[in-house]
Design an enzyme around this catalytic site. Sequence first.
Site, PDB file in Angstrom:
ATOM      1  N   HIS A 291       0.863  -1.183   0.000  1.00  0.00           N
ATOM      2  CA  HIS A 291       0.000   0.000   0.000  1.00  0.00           C
ATOM      3  C   HIS A 291       0.900   1.233   0.000  1.00  0.00           C
ATOM      4  O   HIS A 291       1.954   1.232   0.660  1.00  0.00           O
ATOM      5  CB  HIS A 291      -0.858   0.066   1.274  1.00  0.00           C
ATOM      6  CG  HIS A 291      -2.108  -0.746   1.248  1.00  0.00           C
ATOM      7  ND1 HIS A 291      -2.555  -1.434   2.362  1.00  0.00           N
ATOM      8  CD2 HIS A 291      -3.032  -0.945   0.278  1.00  0.00           C
ATOM      9  CE1 HIS A 291      -3.708  -2.043   2.066  1.00  0.00           C
ATOM     10  NE2 HIS A 291      -4.012  -1.772   0.807  1.00  0.00           N
TER      11      HIS A 291
ATOM     12  N   CYS B   3      -2.289   2.978   9.087  1.00  0.00           N
ATOM     13  CA  CYS B   3      -3.349   2.055   8.649  1.00  0.00           C
ATOM     14  C   CYS B   3      -4.492   2.011   9.654  1.00  0.00           C
ATOM     15  O   CYS B   3      -5.639   1.745   9.282  1.00  0.00           O
ATOM     16  CB  CYS B   3      -2.805   0.641   8.510  1.00  0.00           C
ATOM     17  SG  CYS B   3      -1.319   0.480   7.544  1.00  0.00           S
TER      18      CYS B   3
HETATM   19  N1  ARG Z   1      -3.847  -7.058   6.623  1.00  0.00           N
HETATM   20  C1  ARG Z   1      -4.248  -5.845   5.973  1.00  0.00           C
HETATM   21  C2  ARG Z   1      -4.238  -6.064   4.481  1.00  0.00           C
HETATM   22  O1  ARG Z   1      -3.364  -6.743   4.017  1.00  0.00           O
HETATM   23  C3  ARG Z   1      -3.367  -4.700   6.360  1.00  0.00           C
HETATM   24  C4  ARG Z   1      -3.849  -3.381   5.842  1.00  0.00           C
HETATM   25  C5  ARG Z   1      -2.922  -2.253   6.170  1.00  0.00           C
HETATM   26  N2  ARG Z   1      -3.495  -1.036   5.790  1.00  0.00           N
HETATM   27  C6  ARG Z   1      -2.873  -0.011   5.210  1.00  0.00           C
HETATM   28  N3  ARG Z   1      -3.504   1.078   5.033  1.00  0.00           N
HETATM   29  N4  ARG Z   1      -1.650  -0.152   4.735  1.00  0.00           N
HETATM   30  O2  ARG Z   1      -5.077  -5.586   3.749  1.00  0.00           O
END
Ligand code: ARG
Length: 284
Positions: free
Chosen positions: A164, A258
């Site tokens: 991300h 996050c």
């Molecule tokens: N386990 C989540 C996923 O893989 C983590 C999300 C993390 N969020 C972020 N905004 N980077 O989707």
Amino acid sequence: MTQSVLMCRPDHFGIEYEINPWMHVAVEVDHALAAAQWQALYQAYVDLGVSIELATPVNHLPDMVFTANAAVLWDDRAVLSNFHHAERQGEETHWRQELERLGFDVHELPRSLSFEGAGDALFLGDRLFCGYGFRTDRASHRPVARILEVEVVSLELVDPRFYHLDTCFCPLDATNVLAAPDAFAPDSLRLIRELVPNLIEVPTEVATGFACNAMPLGGNVLSSLTVSQIEGPLRAAGYTPIAFPMGEFLKAGGGVRCLSLPLGNRERGRPLDVAQPQERSNNL
Ligand code: ARG
């Protein structure tokens, strides 16, 4: 005006599937520790004068704690996420309800386009920087720009550990950005260097500790423990790092940013401490 952040208590947090390289179902989450780590962040926001909106956690949607992925927000508009992985798609209807409850005008993208909200879409001033390559489709960027009526810059992510944009890129204000250069394709890195007035380069080994997954707030940068490793450049840019142990959430591939969706001041979905430029309304 009150600053506010959407959070979701980690009541149902856990590793129930593997959709990024950090997640291993075999690794146990210490639920009491996760709750304490989350609570420390919650309390820091409260102490810094931020008001918190809480989303209702849902059983078997363990990643709902990562509210940044709900949507991207601008003014009173929200573009709802279309999660790339089926494992998180069940969250969408809950995020729609939460955002409507908060008074947002919620827009949807065509189902065929993956888009993971503020996890992959961050404002630098009035420009929206959007990531693509792992969770968000590049083709979603244009419709997002159209709905929000903003300019979008597309950045290609190339390292699956930084799946991300908010894991490797963090605008602190309209001038300063934390970013891990190695997370981007060469053309995208060139674009960052061209468009970002002051790029604070974060070494990969510091970024893998989720240092860039940070929240700028009133001259502070709230992040994970590795943020202390970039204290010098942060202080030079006028910021004080505040390090939070986020180990339990790192097991899911998430950190401070996050866990937090800035709701802005209900005028702008911009980072919490970016002053409102006077001429903003003329630019629309
Ligand atoms: N386990 C989540 C996923 O893989 C983590 C999300 C993390 N969020 C972020 N905004 N980077 O989707």
